[in-house]
Scaffold this motif. Structure first.
Motif, mmCIF file in Angstrom:
data_model
loop_
_atom_site.group_PDB
_atom_site.id
_atom_site.type_symbol
_atom_site.label_atom_id
_atom_site.label_comp_id
_atom_site.label_asym_id
_atom_site.label_seq_id
_atom_site.Cartn_x
_atom_site.Cartn_y
_atom_site.Cartn_z
ATOM 1 N N ALA A 105 0.832 -1.206 0.000
ATOM 2 C CA ALA A 105 0.000 0.000 0.000
ATOM 3 C C ALA A 105 0.867 1.257 0.000
ATOM 4 O O ALA A 105 0.594 2.221 -0.719
ATOM 5 C CB ALA A 105 -0.934 -0.004 1.217
ATOM 6 N N LEU A 106 1.926 1.240 0.796
ATOM 7 C CA LEU A 106 2.831 2.391 0.862
ATOM 8 C C LEU A 106 3.563 2.562 -0.469
ATOM 9 O O LEU A 106 3.662 3.677 -1.002
ATOM 10 C CB LEU A 106 3.825 2.187 2.012
ATOM 11 N N ALA A 107 4.054 1.455 -1.028
ATOM 12 C CA ALA A 107 4.778 1.516 -2.299
ATOM 13 C C ALA A 107 3.865 1.998 -3.422
ATOM 14 O O ALA A 107 4.295 2.739 -4.307
ATOM 15 C CB ALA A 107 5.363 0.144 -2.633
ATOM 16 N N LYS A 108 2.605 1.604 -3.389
ATOM 17 C CA LYS A 108 1.640 2.037 -4.420
ATOM 18 C C LYS A 108 1.413 3.549 -4.348
ATOM 19 O O LYS A 108 1.379 4.238 -5.374
ATOM 20 C CB LYS A 108 0.316 1.294 -4.233
ATOM 21 N N THR A 109 1.284 4.077 -3.125
ATOM 22 C CA THR A 109 1.133 5.531 -2.959
ATOM 23 C C THR A 109 2.353 6.255 -3.515
ATOM 24 O O THR A 109 2.233 7.270 -4.198
ATOM 25 C CB THR A 109 0.928 5.896 -1.477
ATOM 26 N N HIS A 110 3.526 5.689 -3.228
ATOM 27 C CA HIS A 110 4.775 6.272 -3.747
ATOM 28 C C HIS A 110 4.772 6.292 -5.271
ATOM 29 O O HIS A 110 5.048 7.307 -5.895
ATOM 30 C CB HIS A 110 5.969 5.483 -3.213
ATOM 31 N N THR A 111 4.415 5.162 -5.890
ATOM 32 C CA THR A 111 4.408 5.056 -7.349
ATOM 33 C C THR A 111 3.414 6.026 -7.977
ATOM 34 O O THR A 111 3.733 6.707 -8.961
ATOM 35 C CB THR A 111 4.045 3.618 -7.786
ATOM 36 N N ASP A 112 2.223 6.100 -7.413
ATOM 37 C CA ASP A 112 1.172 6.951 -7.971
ATOM 38 C C ASP A 112 1.507 8.438 -7.918
ATOM 39 O O ASP A 112 1.004 9.224 -8.720
ATOM 40 C CB ASP A 112 -0.160 6.712 -7.248
ATOM 41 N N ASN A 113 2.326 8.835 -6.936
ATOM 42 C CA ASN A 113 2.586 10.267 -6.710
ATOM 43 C C ASN A 113 4.042 10.663 -6.875
ATOM 44 O O ASN A 113 4.395 11.809 -6.606
ATOM 45 C CB ASN A 113 2.123 10.657 -5.302
ATOM 46 N N ASN A 114 4.886 9.733 -7.297
ATOM 47 C CA ASN A 114 6.327 9.990 -7.320
ATOM 48 C C ASN A 114 6.703 11.186 -8.188
ATOM 49 O O ASN A 114 7.494 12.036 -7.771
ATOM 50 C CB ASN A 114 7.084 8.736 -7.777
ATOM 51 N N GLU A 115 6.145 11.278 -9.374
ATOM 52 C CA GLU A 115 6.507 12.381 -10.273
ATOM 53 C C GLU A 115 6.091 13.729 -9.686
ATOM 54 O O GLU A 115 6.865 14.695 -9.681
ATOM 55 C CB GLU A 115 5.864 12.173 -11.642
ATOM 56 N N LYS A 116 4.860 13.801 -9.156
ATOM 57 C CA LYS A 116 4.380 15.052 -8.550
ATOM 58 C C LYS A 116 5.251 15.444 -7.359
ATOM 59 O O LYS A 116 5.604 16.610 -7.192
ATOM 60 C CB LYS A 116 2.928 14.906 -8.084
ATOM 61 N N LEU A 117 5.587 14.441 -6.518
ATOM 62 C CA LEU A 117 6.394 14.728 -5.330
ATOM 63 C C LEU A 117 7.799 15.162 -5.723
ATOM 64 O O LEU A 117 8.338 16.112 -5.146
ATOM 65 C CB LEU A 117 6.437 13.510 -4.397
ATOM 66 N N SER A 118 8.405 14.490 -6.701
ATOM 67 C CA SER A 118 9.753 14.877 -7.153
ATOM 68 C C SER A 118 9.763 16.312 -7.654
ATOM 69 O O SER A 118 10.660 17.085 -7.327
ATOM 70 C CB SER A 118 10.236 13.942 -8.264
ATOM 71 N N ASN A 119 8.754 16.657 -8.451
ATOM 72 C CA ASN A 119 8.665 18.032 -8.967
ATOM 73 C C ASN A 119 8.493 19.034 -7.829
ATOM 74 O O ASN A 119 9.132 20.086 -7.810
ATOM 75 C CB ASN A 119 7.510 18.165 -9.959
ATOM 76 N N HIS A 120 7.619 18.698 -6.875
ATOM 77 C CA HIS A 120 7.381 19.598 -5.748
ATOM 78 C C HIS A 120 8.653 19.778 -4.915
ATOM 79 O O HIS A 120 8.986 20.900 -4.518
ATOM 80 C CB HIS A 120 6.252 19.057 -4.872
ATOM 81 N N LEU A 121 9.371 18.685 -4.656
ATOM 82 C CA LEU A 121 10.602 18.771 -3.865
ATOM 83 C C LEU A 121 11.662 19.594 -4.581
ATOM 84 O O LEU A 121 12.353 20.404 -3.959
ATOM 85 C CB LEU A 121 11.140 17.373 -3.545
ATOM 86 N N SER A 122 11.783 19.416 -5.895
ATOM 87 C CA SER A 122 12.799 20.187 -6.617
ATOM 88 C C SER A 122 12.443 21.668 -6.679
ATOM 89 O O SER A 122 13.317 22.522 -6.631
ATOM 90 C CB SER A 122 13.029 19.622 -8.017
ATOM 91 N N GLU A 123 11.148 21.981 -6.757
ATOM 92 C CA GLU A 123 10.736 23.392 -6.786
ATOM 93 C C GLU A 123 10.911 24.073 -5.432
ATOM 94 O O GLU A 123 11.162 25.273 -5.372
ATOM 95 C CB GLU A 123 9.269 23.499 -7.202
#
Length: 198
Positions: A105-123
């Motif tokens: 369940a945790l890994a699925k949340t990571h996969t579903d949101n990874n791109e958005k989170l990476s972009n947010h962290l870099s910004e």
């Protein structure tokens, strides 16, 4: 033992203890709690009431809830930061003692949101303030002792500081200083664009 989601370092002891606490959740509650935490990582305010409701069946007290939210935030942020794929994250969490369904369940949340989170962290990383607007106006300053008038450019920068409070900075530049500043900023921008494509 070293884990990719920890940057190839040992998992922090406090995360290990929170994994034991999180093991009391059902897979559905874990998935929903991960979504609440992910929303807060993406800039929303953490929905404390929803998090409490999700963990009430597992008899989490306030410190259990805070610890679980912090651990989930650490795991999701770190997995994104270090570019860990879903299968590796799932496997590593199981090695740390998180039940298979909860790790999935945790890994699925990571996969579903990874791109958005990476972009947010870099910004948002290494940013002290956020620029709102810039304006420049030609004015003239009167010199003392009848020295006449000198043309200047008055620059106004409006920005939000780290506490989201609006600030303004005003400064003046001669025409040659302004041209030099614009040239330097263009050079810096092109260098940043080169680095981002590598």
């Amino acid at each position: 033992m070293r884990f990719r989601f920890c940057g190839d370092l040992d998992c922090p002891d406090w995360v290990l203890s929170e994994i034991i606490t999180m093991s009391r959740l059902t897979s559905i509650k874990m998935k929903l709690l991960c979504q609440v935490v992910m929303a807060s990582l993406l800039g929303d305010e953490l929905d404390q009431d929803k998090a409490k409701k999700l963990t009430s069946d597992a008899k989490f007290d306030q410190s259990d809830l805070q610890g679980a939210v912090a651990a989930l935030g650490f795991i999701l942020r770190s997995a994104s930061r270090y570019g860990v794929d879903s299968a590796s994250l799932d496997s590593e969490l199981q090695q740390l003692g998180l039940p298979r369904e909860l790790a999935a369940a945790l890994a699925k949340t990571h996969t579903d949101n990874n791109e958005k989170l990476s972009n947010h962290l870099s910004e948002s990383s290494l940013r002290l303030s956020t620029l709102k607007s810039v304006s420049c106006a030609k004015e003239s300053i009167k010199l003392p002792n009848n020295g006449g008038n000198v043309p200047v450019n008055t620059v106004r920068l409006n920005y939000l500081d780290t506490d989201r409070k609006e600030e303004e900075v005003i400064f003046t530049l001669s025409q040659s200083q302004l041209q030099s500043l614009v040239k330097d900023l263009k050079t810096a921008r092109s260098k940043m664009e080169e680095l981002s494509t590598e």
